[in-house]
Design a protein around this motif. Structure first.
Motif, short mmCIF file in Angstrom:
data_model
loop_
_atom_site.label_atom_id
_atom_site.label_comp_id
_atom_site.label_asym_id
_atom_site.label_seq_id
_atom_site.Cartn_x
_atom_site.Cartn_y
_atom_site.Cartn_z
N ARG A 73 7.26 -5.45 -4.48
CA ARG A 73 6.91 -5.86 -3.11
C ARG A 73 6.99 -4.67 -2.17
NH1 ARG A 73 9.80 -10.56 -4.12
NH2 ARG A 73 11.72 -9.67 -3.30
N GLN A 109 3.97 -2.18 -2.64
CA GLN A 109 2.60 -2.73 -2.67
C GLN A 109 2.01 -2.62 -4.08
OE1 GLN A 109 0.79 -4.07 -0.09
NE2 GLN A 109 2.23 -3.72 1.57
N HIS A 128 -2.43 -3.29 -1.01
CA HIS A 128 -2.91 -3.09 0.36
C HIS A 128 -4.08 -2.12 0.48
CE1 HIS A 128 -0.52 0.33 -0.50
NE2 HIS A 128 -0.31 0.74 0.71
N ALA A 133 3.43 -8.50 -1.46
CA ALA A 133 3.91 -7.51 -0.49
C ALA A 133 3.50 -7.95 0.90
CB ALA A 133 3.30 -6.16 -0.82
N GLU A 134 4.18 -7.36 1.89
CA GLU A 134 3.79 -7.68 3.27
C GLU A 134 2.43 -7.10 3.53
OE1 GLU A 134 6.53 -6.36 6.28
OE2 GLU A 134 8.18 -7.25 5.13
N VAL A 135 1.64 -7.83 4.33
CA VAL A 135 0.33 -7.30 4.71
C VAL A 135 0.59 -6.16 5.69
CG1 VAL A 135 -1.86 -7.83 5.85
CG2 VAL A 135 -0.71 -9.55 4.40
N MET A 136 0.01 -4.98 5.41
CA MET A 136 0.27 -3.83 6.28
C MET A 136 -0.81 -3.71 7.33
SD MET A 136 1.80 -1.08 3.63
CE MET A 136 2.76 -0.10 4.75
#
Ligand SMILES: Cc1cc2nc3c(=O)[nH]c(=O)nc-3n(C[C@H](O)[C@H](O)[C@H](O)COP(=O)(O)OP(=O)(O)OC[C@H]3O[C@@H](n4cnc5c(N)ncnc54)[C@H](O)[C@@H]3O)c2cc1C
Length: 503
Positions: free
Chosen positions: A72, A75, A277, A499-502
């Motif tokens: 995570r 990415q 990402h 993963a967090e959306v960047m």
């Protein structure tokens, strides 16, 4: 008698520096050594290195990292192998998978059986008998299992991740384990006038960092191992003439695929590494055959989505330090040498360096025998990887550019020449006792590059043709059915390590 090693100083905070810090702080925790890492934001890191090999998973486990958390944070996507496009001939494509081909029968290796059936026109691509290839081509993913009776036990996987985020993650882990980070630029090295050993690294304005053992992770500059200790460099550019790269990230054109792609170009090759990402892209080429602007144009022409940044140009030279450990300096990462990223081997060589150092880590004073053993093991690792990379270039039928004519007709290391002959004549892969790439990897690249065995184990002729052909057909159907039932790669990522959306 010299004292025990109490102070370890790592110069460099790229992938090599932070991997070393994370590993040493974990493995040597009981020794309570002081670990300091010096890095310079002004100098920065090489900023590439996104495709890995399955060994990284075991390395991460051994140093106590949690896989979904790491994936995570970086990415990461899954990697089942590398697809090679246009290498032996334009229009060809094959995947070098992280896994086995088929199953032996009657005590005969699968390759021997396949070679016989292939000659008789009774089999399909060797790739159809490899679960990770079929999975990769279908864009699906499932985790390997341990049950040897299941075809899901026949493969492994690696990651495709953001190298900058990996270093950042390891920094957090290392600092949590007591590693002290020093920001600054080392301007000079103080050495003992008698032994030549490094005594301190100077950061200017009277600031010094002293240590007992120094790990040079300063990248291509090799500030300690080469500039200070004069290790020298063994140049392999006569076999691996690529010496430039241009890297550029692009947006994701679609869901990320679970494999890295290496497409042959006029004077080198282009990589494509899909992350969650973005996609990492780059062109590796030989400056003897292509100028930088033409290389950049060729890369930009072949991108399949909009670029996210300006291209980054890099220079390098293939080869290794003549000695990777000299006195009280050990080189790890680009400071120890570099072999182009065609098979994603650099991070693996970092791991190998760290693991070997941990195994030989001095209990008391430095011992010349440990140092010699480290240099022997690492040099052998580099040799083996070199031969494997050279095979991709040399075993080509391409005649469409000066570059391909050069690599096709060049002399190759004797160790590789012998290996190619043995495979072509009898389908034998001479086994190396040490070395990264095992039998299935060599088979993948030999067959993918159209080096097909002319003869095979005579025991394969003794197997009944009809029954054997039917057994291979069943094997192929079974693999296809197993893969069909798996999640898509995208869905597997969403479940396991989104993963967090960047921004
Ligand atoms: C084009 C290309 C593509 C690649 N692709 C892959 C891949 O797909 N897979 C893979 O496994 N590997 C790949 N690699 C290799 C990979 O990038 C490196 O092995 C990895 O990033 C390790 O680099 P490093 O930490 O040794 O060096 P660097 O990233 O260059 O770090 C050097 C560090 O030393 C510091 N430093 C240097 N001098 C000083 C000084 N005087 N004072 C203070 N600090 C200093 C810098 O600030 C930096 O922190 C690739 C390499 C290239 C060139």
């Amino acid at each position: 008698m010299a004292p025990q090693i109490r102070r370890i100083v790592i110069l460099g905070g790229g992938t090599a520096g932070w991997m070393t810090a994370a590993a040493i702080s974990h493995v040597l925790a009981a020794r309570k050594a002081d670990i300091t890492l010096i890095e310079s934001e002004e100098i920065g890191t090489v900023g590439v290195g996104e495709a890995t090999l399955p060994h990284i998973r075991f390395f991460n486990q051994r140093i106590g990292l949690d896989e979904p958390e790491l994936m995570r944070a970086t990415q990461a996507t899954m990697k089942l192998g590398i697809q090679f496009v246009d290498w032996a001939r334009k229009g060809d494509a094959y995947i070098h998978p992280f896994g086995d081909y088929g199953q032996p029968a009657g005590g005969v290796d699968f390759l021997q059986i396949w070679a016989r059936l292939h000659a008789a026109g009774r089999t399909s691509r060797i790739c159809d008998y490899s679960l990770p290839v079929v999975m990769a081509e279908a864009g699906r993913f499932g985790f390997p299992v341990e049950d040897p009776a299941s075809v899901m036990s026949t493969f492994s996987y690696a990651y495709q991740f953001d190298a900058g985020l990996y270093a950042r993650y390891l920094r957090r882990v290392s600092e949590g384990r007591g590693v002290v980070r020093v920001e600054g630029k080392v301007t000079s090295v103080r050495q003992n006038p008698e032994t030549g050993h490094v005594e301190a690294l100077s950061l200017g304005e009277g600031r010094e960092v002293e240590g007992d053992l120094y790990i040079d992770c300063s990248g291509f500059r090799a500030m300690l191992i080469d500039e200070a200790m004069g290790s020298g460099f063994e140049d392999w550019s006569r076999w691996l003439p690529c010496d430039r790269a241009i890297a550029i990230p692009t947006e994701n054109a679609g869901p990320p695929v679970p494999y890295t792609r290496a497409t042959a170009r006029t004077s080198g090759w282009q990589w494509r590494i899909p992350l969650q990402h973005r996609v990492g892209n780059g062109h590796v080429y030989s400056s003897a055959f292509l100028d930088d602007q033409s290389a950049e144009d060729e890369l930009l022409r072949h991108l399949d989505a909009p670029a996210m940044r300006q291209p980054n140009r890099l220079k390098f030279r293939a080869g290794q330090r003549r000695q990777q450990w000299v006195g009280n300096v050990v080189a790890i990462g680009l400071a120890s040498g570099f072999l182009e990223p065609l098979e994603s081997t650099s991070i693996h060589l970092i791991q190998q360096g760290i693991t070997t150092l941990m195994e030989l880590f001095p209990d008391g004073p430095l011992d010349a025998r440990d140092i010699a053993e480290f240099n022997r093991v690492m040099s052998l690792e580099y040799d083996r990887v070199r031969d494997f990379l050279v095979l991709h270039y040399h075993a080509t039928e391409r005649e469409d550019s000066e570059f391909w004519n050069h690599v096709r007709t060049m002399d190759v290391p004797g160790s590789l020449d012998e290996k190619i002959t043995m495979f072509r004549e009898r389908g034998i892969v001479m086994k190396y006792r040490d070395g990264l790439f095992l039998l299935p990897s060599w088979i993948a690249v030999f067959v993918g590059q159209r080096v097909i065995p002319r003869h095979w184990d005579p025991r394969a002729d003794a197997l009944p043709m009809e029954q054997t052909a039917e057994s291979l057909a069943r094997m192929k159907r079974h693999i296809a059915e197993v893969v069909e039932a798996l999640d898509t790669h995208d869905a597997a990522l969403a479940r396991y390590c989104p993963a967090e959306v960047m921004a």
